[in-house]
Design an enzyme around this catalytic site. Structure first.
Site, short mmCIF file in Angstrom:
data_model
loop_
_atom_site.label_atom_id
_atom_site.label_comp_id
_atom_site.label_asym_id
_atom_site.label_seq_id
_atom_site.Cartn_x
_atom_site.Cartn_y
_atom_site.Cartn_z
N GLU A 1 36.62 38.83 28.50
CA GLU A 1 37.46 39.18 29.65
C GLU A 1 36.65 38.80 30.87
O GLU A 1 35.58 39.34 31.11
CB GLU A 1 37.79 40.68 29.63
CG GLU A 1 38.99 41.05 30.50
CD GLU A 1 38.64 41.22 31.96
OE1 GLU A 1 38.98 40.30 32.76
OE2 GLU A 1 38.04 42.23 32.31
N CYS B 1 38.04 43.11 38.35
CA CYS B 1 38.62 41.82 37.98
C CYS B 1 40.12 41.82 38.24
O CYS B 1 40.74 40.77 38.39
CB CYS B 1 38.32 41.48 36.53
SG CYS B 1 38.71 42.78 35.37
#
Length: 522
Positions: free
Chosen positions: A293, A327
């Site tokens: 990720e 993020c």
């Protein structure tokens, strides 16, 4: 041994800090944790606790004179020792019934729940999170353990009778078995939740791990490792080796006995890990699996039919929650021309009201994580001054830490650097589109694809956005941060990673391999 009837999964509730008793409980937890600052912490390799001369010194980013802890630092030799312990332990751990492995997670979740404010307090002090952000992080860690425990039980129960096509004369089954030893490399921005989620998903699936925490938040990771030891997790299932990414991260990634790497962090590091993992080391007998990720350049699209007050609030929350160090942070806002000026004014006004200060005093905006981030973000702000119109912030903020004013630039071109590059700080770029279709096209014009949001009251446009906006997690008429375990499985497209969907029903399958067996019967 536990039974498999553990009840349905429910998300851990967030704490309401407007209630005086909760406020006092958090203040007491911070005071308690502050009494523990400055300690030395060991590595955990098998049953050994190893103290090294070399240390990672963790400091409070909001008060840089305050040392959180001195973390022992692993060498390649110690990383190799951790790998050997993980390999040895895997041979016994993989044979532990899935329901027993799940029980460890449920026990850990319950103990963390009882100490929720203490775990949050560590994040307030070491990561610079305000109370709500830290509380949500701890709640998510609890959720991951509860959810993955139930998922492992579900998978083990369905192992016996998968929905395979039946044929006469054969007993055919599909079972999920663990992979082996994994290297887990979590980030600093969700130093408890993501560390816990990545690690427990791997171990509940029957794997053992070598855990290399983020160097800026190793003490929080240690608190988790100590918790797992306290609830009786066998030694060697989790081996804890803080250290340099260049020295031990690369070494473990390239190791021939590493079966998988679970990583959350930047695009650059993720691509390096993927590249190293793709090389076959002497003695390696498998293709390594990478679960990654990575970054995001997430955006919120607003059309002229939207509730502009709601959109403005969502844009500010998405851009500046935890100083934009997510993020999933909404660092771009793309607004159609008829309402652009009005929305820019609303966003600027809300941003200017945000108060900056020490996280332990629960200010809305705290510090960024360290000096490197601080300098990088300030450089981007200077770039932004040449690429857009500054309407809020734009400078350092006062305090004995890495404080930066929440910053908003308007009139930014879609190809500008601050619209294309992940800044990972409190910087928002706003761009104008002629209509909602152009706005969606501008949103999609990025190498990333993690989260996004579309604000509109037009159902046809919403339907088009749901189909056309290319990201792993898309929200309508709400902020683009705040994914909940089991509710919003999380992971992105393109350079945002492998779309691994943490907190979803297929996540544990990434840490297993499917074995089909067929037996002739009469």
């Amino acid at each position: 041994m536990m039974t498999t009837t553990v009840g349905p999964f429910k998300n851990e509730p967030f704490t309401d800090f407007t209630k005086e008793e909760n406020k006092q409980a958090m203040q007491a937890a911070i005071a308690k944790v502050k009494q523990e600052l400055g300690r030395d912490y060991p590595l955990h390799i098998g049953a050994e606790k190893i103290v090294t001369d070399a240390k990672i010194v963790s400091i409070n980013p909001g008060n840089t004179g305050e040392v959180i802890g001195n973390m022992s630092k692993a060498t390649q030799q110690l990383a190799e020792q951790a790998m050997q312990e993980a390999l040895k332990t895997f041979e016994t751990w993989k044979k532990v019934p899935a329901t027993e492995r799940a029980e460890y997670l449920l026990k850990a979740a319950e103990l963390m729940r009882r100490r929720k404010h203490e775990f949050s307090a560590w994040m307030v002090l070491e990561a610079g999170k305000n109370w709500a952000e830290a509380d949500a992080d701890t709640a998510e860690a609890i959720d991951f353990m509860e959810f993955y425990a139930r998922e492992m039980i579900r998978l083990s129960e369905t192992n016996v009778h998968q929905p395979l096509t039946k044929i006469a004369g054969e007993d055919n089954r599909l079972t999920y078995i663990p992979l082996g030893v994994g290297v887990v490399i979590p980030p600093w921005n969700f130093p408890l939740a993501i560390c816990v989620g990545m690690t427990t998903a791997a171990v509940v699936s029957g794997n053992t791990v070598v855990l290399k925490p983020a160097s800026t938040t190793p003490v929080i990771a240690y608190q988790f490792v100590a918790l797992m030891e306290e609830i009786g997790l066998p030694a060697g299932v989790i081996n804890f080796v803080p250290g340099s990414g260049a020295e031990i991260g690369d070494y473990l990634t390239a190791h021939p006995k590493t079966r998988f790497i679970s990583f959350t962090g930047s695009k650059e590091v993720g691509l390096r890990i993927n590249r190293l993992a793709a090389e076959t080391a002497p003695g390696q007998i498998w293709i390594k699996r990478v679960v990654a990720e990575m970054g995001g350049k997430d955006g919120i699209v607003v059309d002229e039919t939207a509730d502009l007050d709601a959109a403005a609030a969502a844009i500010v929350a998405s851009a500046f929650g935890f100083q934009g160090q997510k993020c999933s942070a909404g660092s771009r806002a793309i607004v159609v021309e008829p309402v652009y000026d009005e929305l820019v004014s609303k966003v600027a006004a809300l941003t200017q009201k945000l108060e900056i200060g020490l996280p332990e005093h629960n200010y809305a905006v705290g510090p960024v994580i360290d000096k490197n981030s601080y300098d990088k973000i300030l450089e981007y702000i200077e770039i932004g001054k040449g690429e857009g119109r500054l309407v809020a912030g734009g400078a350092k903020a006062g305090g004995d830490g890495y404080y930066i004013q929440p910053t908003v630039f308007a009139d930014v071109d879609g190809k500008a650097r601050i619209m294309q590059e992940e800044i990972f700080g409190p910087v928002l770029a706003m761009a104008k589109a002629k209509d909602w279709r152009e706005a969606i096209a501008m949103y999609n014009d990025t190498e990333f694809g993690l989260t996004g949001s579309f604000f509109s009251s037009d159902e046809d446009r919403i339907a088009a956005a749901l189909e056309e906006m290319h990201c792993g997690n898309l929200y309508v008429n709400r902020k683009c941060t705040g994914a909940l375990v089991g509710v919003h499985p999380f992971g992105g497209f393109n350079m945002s990673g492998t779309d691994s969907k943490a907190g979803g029903h297929d996540y544990l399958l990434l840490f297993t391999q499917a074995k089909a067996t067929s037996r002739k019967v009469r």
